[in-house]
Scaffold this motif. Structure first.
Motif, short mmCIF file in Angstrom:
data_model
loop_
_atom_site.label_atom_id
_atom_site.label_comp_id
_atom_site.label_asym_id
_atom_site.label_seq_id
_atom_site.Cartn_x
_atom_site.Cartn_y
_atom_site.Cartn_z
N VAL A 1 34.26 40.65 57.90
CA VAL A 1 33.00 40.45 58.65
C VAL A 1 33.17 40.95 60.08
CG1 VAL A 1 31.46 38.68 59.65
CG2 VAL A 1 32.14 38.51 57.26
N ARG B 1 33.43 44.72 60.26
CA ARG B 1 32.12 45.33 60.05
C ARG B 1 31.26 45.25 61.31
NH1 ARG B 1 29.61 45.79 54.67
NH2 ARG B 1 27.42 46.23 54.96
N ARG C 1 28.82 41.22 53.64
CA ARG C 1 27.59 41.90 54.08
C ARG C 1 26.58 40.89 54.62
NH1 ARG C 1 25.25 45.12 49.48
NH2 ARG C 1 23.81 43.40 49.26
N LYS D 1 32.19 40.26 48.26
CA LYS D 1 31.51 41.44 48.84
C LYS D 1 30.17 41.05 49.46
CE LYS D 1 33.20 44.01 45.10
NZ LYS D 1 32.73 44.24 43.77
N LEU D 2 29.41 40.22 48.75
CA LEU D 2 28.09 39.84 49.26
C LEU D 2 28.21 38.95 50.49
CD1 LEU D 2 26.55 39.26 45.75
CD2 LEU D 2 25.67 40.90 47.41
N GLU E 1 25.30 40.76 58.57
CA GLU E 1 23.89 41.08 58.86
C GLU E 1 23.18 39.90 59.52
OE1 GLU E 1 22.09 42.56 55.26
OE2 GLU E 1 23.27 44.41 55.34
#
Ligand code: UT7
Length: 333
Positions: free
Chosen positions: A270, A273, A234, A230-231, A238
């Motif tokens: 990724v 997103r 994100r 999950k990390l 980002e």
């Protein structure tokens, strides 16, 4: 090697690339015979089909030296032309001396300074950024950047949650002042709050090797896979967005995204997103698994060799790893 006074350069760029993976291939089918797993589980949960594993006595510097020789040939340079070697690795041949010094000796880069850099799977991008500073200031002209790991030496081959994921390899790039193109922007980050999620506990200064650490398998890599997953999604998304903004490059202008090759599902998440087209993403994890510090370096080299990246193309590297650490870089080829 002392610093030469080179002219200050506006940008640094890659003059040559090379990679090397060990001969021995370990397939999902082979793993089925070692732990309770299946080719189907590994393919659908990760996308990995096979990985390369170093032979007995084959260390990170051996793989790195071969990748470096290939990068030198690609750049049409001699080992003596190298001013500095930065080896990004978390699996050096031994704690001391540095892996970079072994590489220096193996390739004959007798005029180079040499040091290691530890940023796990983000190591290659971290090392490129470090090298860029030396080149841009004129401190050094030709910097050999290596991302390499023999992570198989730290894998518990009875732990199915980790042993199916990783492979060994090395990638090398030579960074020099860029006439045109080169590194446009980069973003590095870390969050030490998450040091427990992915680690090798023993063998360092805090927990030196002892019969107890061996009995407890503390020298092996342990990971909380789903939390890292999950990390990673994100963090990479980002970092890429931030690097693009810093470079003033729109995602539509990007020809190729080279993400850290840990898991196809992480890569898919990724790009989803980010709203980035899947066909512009380079993936080779099916052949190599997660090669840690080498992952992005090998992928970049293969993408160029396969003609996926051409002169003037804007590309993005995105990495993520234990620490937690992450890094993204926008380049014009
Ligand atoms: O370089 C950066 C560091 N690493 C990564 O980026 C890896 C990040 N994490 C991942 O890629 C994924 O979390 C994994 C591939 C490690 C695991 O995938 P997941 O979808 O998060 O699965 P899970 O850990 O939630 O496990 C699901 C099930 C479990 O069984 P139960 O508890 O549901 O019965 C596991 O025991 O899958 C089981 N499992 C396996 N089954 C067959 C775990 N490993 C295996 C295996 N073969 N090799």
């Amino acid at each position: 090697m002392t610093a030469k006074s080179n002219p200050v350069s506006a940008r640094a760029g890659i003059a040559g690339l090379g990679f090397y993976v060990p001969q021995r291939v370990l397939s999902n089918r082979d793993l089925e015979k070692m732990v309770e797993t299946s080719d189907e589980w590994i393919r659908t949960r990760t996308g990995i089909v096979e990985r390369h594993i170093a032979g007995q006595g084959e260390g990170t510097s051996d793989l790195s030296a071969e990748a470096a020789r290939r990068a030198l040939a690609d750049a049409r340079m001699k080992a003596e032309d190298i001013d500095l070697i930065i080896a990004a690795t978390t699996t050096p041949d031994m704690p001391l001396p540095s892996c970079a010094c072994f590489i220096q000796e193996k390739i004959g880069a007798k005029n180079a300074a040499a040091f290691d850099l530890g940023a796990a799977c983000a190591g290659f991008v971290y090392a490129l950024v470090a090298a860029e500073q030396f080149v841009k200031t004129g401190f050094y002209r030709n910097v050999l950047v290596i991302g390499a790991d023999v992570i198989s030496s730290f894998i518990d081959w009875t732990d199915r949650s980790t042993c199916v994921l990783f492979g060994d390899g090395a990638g090398a790039a030579i960074l020099t002042p860029a006439g045109s193109g080169g590194i446009l922007s980069s973003v590095l980050g870390s969050d030490g709050h998450y040091t427990d999620l992915l680690k090798i506990s023993a063998g360092g200064s805090k927990m030196p090797a002892s019969p107890e650490t061996v009995t407890h398998k503390d020298h092996y890599l342990k990971m909380s896979g789903s939390e890292v997953f999950k990390l990673a999604v994100r963090g990479m998304a980002e970092a890429v967005n931030e690097a693009l903004e810093k470079a003033g490059v729109k995602k539509e202008e990007v020809k190729c995204l080279i993400p850290h090759q840990a898991n196809q599902r992480i890569i898919d998440a990724v790009v989803e997103r980010m709203g980035f087209p899947k066909e512009k993403v380079f993936v080779n994890l099916q052949k190599y698994g997660n090669t840690s510090s080498a992952s992005c370096a090998i992928a970049l080299c293969e993408a160029v060799q396969e003609g996926k990246i051409k002169k003037k193309d804007k590309i993005v590297l995105a990495t993520f790893g234990s620490g937690l650490v992450w890094g993204a870089m926008v380049m014009e080829w």
